[in-house]
Write a protein that holds these residues in place. Structure first.
Motif, short mmCIF file in Angstrom:
data_model
loop_
_atom_site.label_atom_id
_atom_site.label_comp_id
_atom_site.label_asym_id
_atom_site.label_seq_id
_atom_site.Cartn_x
_atom_site.Cartn_y
_atom_site.Cartn_z
N GLY A 165 1.28 -1.14 -0.02
CA GLY A 165 -0.48 -0.50 -0.20
C GLY A 165 0.85 0.82 -0.53
O GLY A 165 0.12 2.59 -0.34
N LEU A 166 1.89 1.22 0.37
CA LEU A 166 2.82 2.37 0.69
C LEU A 166 3.32 2.84 -0.45
O LEU A 166 3.66 3.71 -0.73
CB LEU A 166 3.82 2.36 1.56
CG LEU A 166 3.90 2.48 2.87
CD1 LEU A 166 4.97 1.89 4.14
CD2 LEU A 166 3.06 3.43 3.53
N LEU A 167 3.63 1.74 -1.61
CA LEU A 167 4.15 2.11 -2.93
C LEU A 167 3.19 2.24 -3.52
O LEU A 167 3.61 3.64 -4.33
CB LEU A 167 4.85 0.41 -3.89
CG LEU A 167 5.45 -0.47 -2.88
CD1 LEU A 167 5.51 -1.67 -2.97
CD2 LEU A 167 7.08 -0.23 -2.71
N LEU A 168 1.65 1.95 -3.96
CA LEU A 168 0.67 3.06 -4.84
C LEU A 168 -0.07 1.68 -3.48
O LEU A 168 -0.95 1.28 -3.20
CB LEU A 168 0.91 2.44 -6.37
CG LEU A 168 2.07 3.14 -6.60
CD1 LEU A 168 2.34 2.16 -8.45
CD2 LEU A 168 1.79 4.89 -6.71
N ILE A 169 -1.54 2.91 -3.98
CA ILE A 169 -3.27 2.75 -3.45
C ILE A 169 -3.36 1.34 -4.02
O ILE A 169 -4.00 0.26 -3.46
CB ILE A 169 -3.84 3.66 -3.57
CG1 ILE A 169 -3.60 4.86 -3.26
CG2 ILE A 169 -5.04 3.32 -2.97
CD1 ILE A 169 -4.20 5.86 -2.93
N VAL A 170 -3.30 1.27 -5.26
CA VAL A 170 -4.12 0.02 -6.25
C VAL A 170 -3.02 -1.38 -5.62
O VAL A 170 -3.26 -2.32 -5.21
CB VAL A 170 -3.46 0.09 -7.80
CG1 VAL A 170 -4.32 -1.20 -8.76
CG2 VAL A 170 -4.46 0.98 -8.30
N PRO A 171 -1.63 -1.22 -5.66
CA PRO A 171 -1.05 -2.61 -5.71
C PRO A 171 -1.58 -3.04 -3.88
O PRO A 171 -1.50 -4.29 -3.81
CB PRO A 171 0.74 -1.80 -4.95
CG PRO A 171 0.43 -1.04 -6.82
CD PRO A 171 -0.72 -0.57 -6.17
N GLY A 172 -1.51 -1.70 -3.21
CA GLY A 172 -2.66 -1.97 -1.26
C GLY A 172 -3.53 -2.67 -1.74
O GLY A 172 -3.51 -3.73 -1.24
#
Length: 277
Positions: A165-172
């Motif tokens: 989630g810290l990387l990007l919202i969608v991957p989270g």
């Protein structure tokens, strides 16, 4: 086995009707424990507010003393300035220490008590699809001495989801649904290693993530109703309703995994012989 949101929710309403108050009690207890971090945040805010208020009064009093002594005793004014700095440092250290202690205690409650209770609650809702299970099942993980294993597994799950989630919202979001079945898998087999539970959850949710998201969105109206009712609708209807629906979804995905040879009955033994303790 094909599933639809409508069928799962219809079955969930029927199950909720047959086991209403125990389901509400389990959801309430689970929410209280897993949501303890919110209370910790409130406590931190109160402490900081009280300290800030006390510090403001101290500074005001110091200014009055310095103004009173400014013309009469410069040395006394200098000493008061030193005392003021020491007091400010003491208050700051106390506030930071208290905040850290509260946060640590909150996290310990979440991971060491809240997560085992969460996994036990999943077992409660799964067992109630077969027969009536008692509220005592919420202590299943503790009573059978699986606490440490489940705590560590759920900790890894949380770290993985937050990390993505810290990387990007969608991957989270994707990782959330990819690992959303881990609590159910641990509820069924509390001794399973986290790596294997994560593999099973990933495989079982393959091609199902969008449908799972749609299922969550189908409860949006009830979530909004819960907000306007100050949480009453959520506690007394939405949460147990949703938990029964998700338990039904897990059962379908579990059966598909067994049929496809993804796992066998030794890994996911089911709940047919569970006594509800």
């Amino acid at each position: 086995m094909i599933w639809t949101i409508r069928d799962l929710k219809k079955k969930a309403r029927k199950l909720l009707k047959n086991c209403y108050w125990p389901a509400v009690a389990v959801c309430l207890l689970t929410t209280m424990l897993t949501g303890w971090i919110g209370s910790a945040g409130i406590g931190i805010g109160r402490i900081q507010a009280e300290n800030a208020s006390g510090l403001e009064m101290s500074e005001q009093r110091m200014r009055e003393l310095k103004d009173d002594l400014k013309d009469r005793n410069p040395i006394a004014e200098y000493k008061i300035s030193i005392v003021q700095k020491q007091l400010n440092l003491l208050v700051f250290v106390f506030a930071v220490t208290a905040s850290i202690v509260i946060v640590v205690l909150g996290l310990l409650v979440i991971f060491c008590i809240g997560n085992p209770v969460k996994v036990s609650s999943k077992r409660f809702f799964m067992c109630n699809r077969k027969r009536t299970a008692n509220i005592g099942m919420i202590l299943y993980v503790f009573r059978n001495h699986y606490t440490m294993h489940v705590t560590v597994a759920m900790f890894y799950r949380t770290v993985s989801i937050i990390g993505h989630g810290l990387l990007l919202i969608v991957p989270g979001i994707i990782k959330h649904y990819e690992y959303s079945l881990i609590p159910y898998i641990l509820a069924e087999n509390p001794t399973m290693q986290y790596k294997r539970a994560a593999q099973l959850s990933t495989k079982m949710s393959e091609g199902q993530k969008m449908a799972m998201l749609k299922m969550d969105l189908s409860f949006l109206f009830w979530e909004i109703a819960g907000i306007f009712s100050l949480g009453l609708v959520s506690v007394f209807y939405t949460m147990p309703y949703r938990e029964f629906a998700k338990a039904g979804l897990y059962e379908v995905l579990r059966q598909n995994a067994l049929a496809d040879g993804v796992c066998d009955s030794t890994e996911l033994p089911g709940f047919e012989t569970d006594l509800g303790v």
